[in-house]
Design an enzyme around this catalytic site. Structure first.
Site, PDB file in Angstrom:
ATOM      1  N   LYS A  53       0.844  -1.200   0.000  1.00 33.45           N
ATOM      2  CA  LYS A  53       0.000   0.000   0.000  1.00 33.45           C
ATOM      3  C   LYS A  53       0.879   1.250   0.000  1.00 33.45           C
ATOM      4  CE  LYS A  53      -3.865  -2.401   2.094  1.00 33.45           C
ATOM      5  NZ  LYS A  53      -4.528  -2.854   3.319  1.00 33.45           N
ATOM      6  N   GLN A  97      -5.121  -1.904   9.486  1.00 29.60           N
ATOM      7  CA  GLN A  97      -4.891  -3.183   8.810  1.00 29.60           C
ATOM      8  C   GLN A  97      -5.472  -4.324   9.652  1.00 29.60           C
ATOM      9  OE1 GLN A  97      -3.464  -3.581   5.674  1.00 29.60           O
ATOM     10  NE2 GLN A  97      -4.052  -5.730   5.900  1.00 29.60           N
ATOM     11  N   ASP A 120     -11.651   2.587   3.706  1.00 34.18           N
ATOM     12  CA  ASP A 120     -11.977   1.170   3.515  1.00 34.18           C
ATOM     13  C   ASP A 120     -13.489   0.960   3.384  1.00 34.18           C
ATOM     14  OD1 ASP A 120      -9.826  -0.545   3.278  1.00 34.18           O
ATOM     15  OD2 ASP A 120      -9.461  -0.670   5.434  1.00 34.18           O
TER      16      ASP A 120
END
Ligand code: NAD
Length: 280
Positions: A53, A97, A120
Site C-alpha cells: 500500500k 490493517q 476502507d
C-alpha cells in the site's frame, strides 16, 4: 472455448492512472492526499500488504504514513492514535490493517475513525449508507470487483448473481453493489445447504471464501462471469477459491489469481483516498 480473462493488473493501472492525475491536481492546489495505515503486531501477510500500500501511494502521489504499533498495544492507545489522525488535516484516509491481535476490538477501532476518513468503507455509518442505497465510500475489494464485472460490457439488470461468502468486508457489500445494479442476488455462506444448486444458476458468480478449489467447473453455468476474490497460499503458490484450470473452460469471463481482485483492491484504495481528499 476458454473464458476471456479479466486482467486485474491492467485494469488496476487504468484506475491508478486516474487516481494519479487527480492526486496531482490536488497537490497543485497545496492539498496532496494523505493516507495513514495503522499496523498492529507482526503478522507477515499484513506487513506485505502494508508495504504494498505504501508503494502504491508513492506511485500515485499520495503522502503515506505507516504507524507500526507493537502486538501488545492497548485498545486505548490504538484509539488515541486514530484520534490523532482524525484531527490531522494532512491525512484524508485512515486504514487499520486487519486482522488485529485477538485482544483488540476491531469493530470499536473501525468505529473510532471519522467516517469521512474511512477509505476502507468499513465504518458502520458508511456500511449503513451503502445498505440504504445512498452515496458513500465503497469497500475497495467489492468496488474493484464491480469495475472488472462492468468491463465485460454485459447488461447487469435482471441477472442472477450469486456471492459466496458473507463477510462485512467482501461478501455483504458485494451483494449490495450487485443489488444496486438490479441483479437478483443470492448470498451463500458456510451453512448454505446445497452450494452447487445456487452457483449453477449464476450469470455472475463471486467467490470470497478463502478455500482453494471450492468452485469447480460443474458448479458454474456455461458463459458465466466468475470473479475470484479468494487469496490462498498452497505449496508456496497463491491461488483463489476457483479451480481456475477447470472453470476457465466453462465460464465466459474469469478473473485470475494472482492478477485479478488483488491489484484492483489496492487501486481502489488509492482512488478512495484521492476522493476523500477531494471532498475534504
Ligand atoms: P471471511 O473468513 O471473513 O469470510 C469467509 C466467508 O466464507 C464466510 O462468510 C463463510 O460463511 C464463507 N464460507 C466458509 N466456508 C464456506 C463453504 N464451504 N461454502 C460456502 N461459504 C463458505 O473472509 P473474507 O475476509 O471475506 O475473505 C475471503 C477471501 O477473500 C479470503 O481468501 C481472503 O484472503 C480474500 N480476500 C481477498 C482480497 C483481495 O484483495 N483480493 C481482499 C479481501 C479478502
Amino acid at each position: 472455448m476458454a473464458a476471456t480473462l479479466l486482467d486485474g493488473k491492467a485494469m488496476a493501472q487504468e484506475v491508478r492512472a486516474l487516481a494519479r492525475e487527480r492526486a496531482a491536481a490536488l497537490a497543485e492546489k497545496g492539498r496532496q492526499p494523505g493516507l495513514a495505515v495503522i499496523l498492529v503486531g507482526n503478522d507477515p501477510a499484513s506487513e506485505i500488504y502494508v508495504r504494498n500500500k505504501g508503494r502504491a501511494c508513492e506511485d500515485t502521489g499520495i503522502r503515506s504514513e505507516t504507524i507500526h504499533l507493537p502486538a501488545d498495544t492497548a485498545q486505548e492507545t490504538l484509539e488515541e492514535e486514530i484520534a490523532r489522525l482524525n484531527a490531522d488535516p494532512a491525512i484524508h484516509g485512515i486504514l487499520v490493517q486487519l486482522p488485529l491481535p485477538a485482544h483488540l476490538d476491531a469493530d470499536r477501532a473501525l468505529a473510532a475513525i471519522r467516517p469521512e476518513k474511512d477509505v476502507d468503507g468499513f465504518h458502520p455509518v458508511n456500511a449503513g449508507r451503502l445498505l440504504a442505497g445512498q452515496d458513500t465510500v465503497l469497500p475497495c475489494t467489492p468496488r474493484g470487483a464491480m469495475y472488472m464485472l462492468k468491463s465485460t460490457g454485459l447488461p447487469l439488470s435482471g441477472k442472477e448473481a450469486v456471492v459466496v461468502g458473507r463477510s462485512n468486508i467482501v461478501g455483504k457489500p458485494m451483494a449490495l453493489l450487485l443489488l444496486r445494479e438490479n441483479c437478483t442476488v443470492t448470498l451463500c455462506h458456510s451453512r448454505t445447504a446445497d452450494l452447487a444448486a445456487h452457483t449453477r444458476r449464476a450469470d455472475i458468480l463471486v467467490a470470497a471464501v478463502g478455500r482453494p478449489g471450492l468452485i469447480t467447473a460443474d458448479m458454474v453455468k456455461p458463459g458465466a462471469v466468475v470473479i475470484d476474490v479468494g487469496i490462498n497460499r498452497v505449496e508456496g503458490k497463491v491461488v483463489g477459491d476457483v479451480d481456475f484450470a477447470g472453470v476457465r473452460e466453462t465460464a465466459g469471463w474469469i478473473t485470475p489469481v494472482p492478477g485479478g481482485c488483488g491489484p484492483m483492491t489496492i487501486a481502489m484504495l488509492m482512488l478512495n483516498t484521492v476522493e476523500a481528499a477531494e471532498r475534504a
